[in-house]
Design a protein around this motif. Structure first.
Motif, PDB file in Angstrom:
ATOM      1  N   ALA B  50       0.837  -1.208   0.000  1.00 34.25           N
ATOM      2  CA  ALA B  50       0.000   0.000   0.000  1.00 34.25           C
ATOM      3  C   ALA B  50       0.867   1.252   0.000  1.00 34.25           C
ATOM      4  O   ALA B  50       1.991   1.245   0.521  1.00 34.25           O
ATOM      5  N   ASP B  51       0.317   2.325  -0.577  1.00 31.62           N
ATOM      6  CA  ASP B  51       0.992   3.622  -0.548  1.00 31.62           C
ATOM      7  C   ASP B  51       1.023   4.159   0.894  1.00 31.62           C
ATOM      8  O   ASP B  51       0.211   3.766   1.736  1.00 31.62           O
ATOM      9  N   VAL B  85      -4.790   5.951  -8.630  1.00 32.95           N
ATOM     10  CA  VAL B  85      -3.697   6.708  -9.241  1.00 32.95           C
ATOM     11  C   VAL B  85      -3.478   8.014  -8.472  1.00 32.95           C
ATOM     12  O   VAL B  85      -2.346   8.506  -8.387  1.00 32.95           O
ATOM     13  N   TYR B  86      -4.538   8.564  -7.887  1.00 33.59           N
ATOM     14  CA  TYR B  86      -4.396   9.802  -7.099  1.00 33.59           C
ATOM     15  C   TYR B  86      -3.574   9.549  -5.844  1.00 33.59           C
ATOM     16  O   TYR B  86      -2.754  10.364  -5.439  1.00 33.59           O
ATOM     17  N   SER B  87      -3.781   8.389  -5.220  1.00 37.94           N
ATOM     18  CA  SER B  87      -2.981   8.017  -4.054  1.00 37.94           C
ATOM     19  C   SER B  87      -1.516   7.858  -4.457  1.00 37.94           C
ATOM     20  O   SER B  87      -0.604   8.346  -3.764  1.00 37.94           O
ATOM     21  N   ILE B  92       4.063   9.651  -4.295  1.00 42.08           N
ATOM     22  CA  ILE B  92       5.313   9.959  -5.002  1.00 42.08           C
ATOM     23  C   ILE B  92       5.746  11.397  -4.709  1.00 42.08           C
ATOM     24  O   ILE B  92       6.919  11.680  -4.460  1.00 42.08           O
ATOM     25  N   ARG B  93       4.761  12.296  -4.749  1.00 41.19           N
ATOM     26  CA  ARG B  93       5.083  13.699  -4.460  1.00 41.19           C
ATOM     27  C   ARG B  93       5.538  13.863  -3.017  1.00 41.19           C
ATOM     28  O   ARG B  93       6.447  14.640  -2.725  1.00 41.19           O
ATOM     29  N   ILE B 107       3.612   3.444 -11.750  1.00 36.66           N
ATOM     30  CA  ILE B 107       2.976   2.538 -10.784  1.00 36.66           C
ATOM     31  C   ILE B 107       1.556   2.259 -11.255  1.00 36.66           C
ATOM     32  O   ILE B 107       0.784   3.195 -11.534  1.00 36.66           O
ATOM     33  N   ILE B 108       1.204   0.992 -11.312  1.00 34.10           N
ATOM     34  CA  ILE B 108      -0.153   0.597 -11.711  1.00 34.10           C
ATOM     35  C   ILE B 108      -1.116   0.857 -10.559  1.00 34.10           C
ATOM     36  O   ILE B 108      -0.835   0.505  -9.406  1.00 34.10           O
TER      37      ILE B 108
END
Lengths: 71, 219
Positions: B50-51, B85-87, B92-93, B107-108
């Protein structure tokens, strides 16, 4: 989308690809000329083909009339 | 009738080595990508649970660190988790803001678990909602060449991933095998003979042999 934003504007990488396609080119040529990864180029060209900006013939991509206007 | 089990996790068959890696089309942080977009390049497809979680963050920083070495070897990286994708973008940011490390690979966003199911990345005994730490090495012809599975608790060893790529590429280039703990520069294993005549010849072939079935050579 990686090349065309929701409001219809092209991303910088899309504009770079279209610039290269003034002359028909393979995805490998476009990757070499733009410095973009090959997977990005293949994905981006597919997206722009679906949007009618480029067309593919025998492995080479070329600008459509719509693509020439957007470049 | 649904193919889902009572636990909500689709039964899957694990992908198999030396068979074509399952094709997919997926939303990523770099747009919609198909596996076939990587044809002609090596690809490491890997999943994380998980992110915005601690072990995954250390792994992403570590993957970013070996990215230049992978690129030298003609290898691309593609991450995956069951997040939006928003997560992914926010994470990443955040990594860049907090550590200065830029994540250079896509990242998928596998919210429907489609790719995770294709590749057997979900281990229901560990978690039904997260992917385990899986690594799939796919060659330029789209063939699955190696798999590594780590549990949620244990971050992966990036040097081992580099070593694995080096070993596979050395095997392909020289038609040899690599011994335990092999690293580039070490001697490699000559494939064992398959007939009695070849076995007799092997021990006199000038290799460094323990016996006819275990011979090494320099590259």
């Amino acid at each position: 989308m990686a090349c065309i934003s929701a409001d219809g504007t092209l991303t910088e990488s899309a504009r770079r690809m279209l610039e290269v396609l003034q002359n028909p080119a393979t995805p490998e040529d476009v990757a070499q000329a733009t410095g973009l990864p090959l997977f990005r180029v293949r994905s981006g060209l597919r997206e722009m083909a679906q949007a009618g900006l480029v067309e593919e013939k025998e492995g080479r991509y070329a600008l459509t009339e719509a693509g020439k206007q957007r470049r | 009738m649904s193919t889902e089990t009572m636990e909500g996790v689709k039964p899957v068959g694990l992908p198999r080595l030396n068979e074509p890696a399952p094709e997919f089309e997926a939303v990523t942080t770099h747009g919609v990508i198909r596996l076939s977009d990587y044809r002609g390049r090596w690809l490491i497809l890997f999943s994380h649970p998980a992110d915005f979680t601690p072990v995954c963050t250390t792994e992403f920083i570590a993957f970013a660190e070996i990215y230049p070495e992978l690129q030298k070897r003609g290898v691309d990286l593609l991450g995956l988790s069951i997040d939006s994708v928003y997560s992914h973008i926010a994470w990443i940011r955040n990594i860049k803001e907090k550590t200065g490390v830029e994540i250079p690979f896509p990242i998928i966003a596998d919210l429907n678990k489609e790719v995770a199911s294709l590749y057997g990345m979900i281990m229901p005994g560990e978690s039904k909602t997260e992917t385990s730490r899986c690594v799939f090495v796919i060659d330029p012809n789209g063939i699955l060449r190696a798999m590594i599975y780590y549990p949620l608790t244990t971050g992966r060893n990036m040097q081992e991933i580099l070593r694995l790529v080096d070993a596979l590429q050395t095997t392909d280039a020289h038609k040899v095998a690599t011994p335990a703990n092999w690293k580039p520069g070490d001697k490699v294993i000559v494939p064992p003979p398959t007939t009695l005549e070849m076995a007799e010849e092997r021990v006199h072939a000038g290799y460094e042999c323990i016996d006819w079935y275990l011979c090494k050579k320099e590259l």
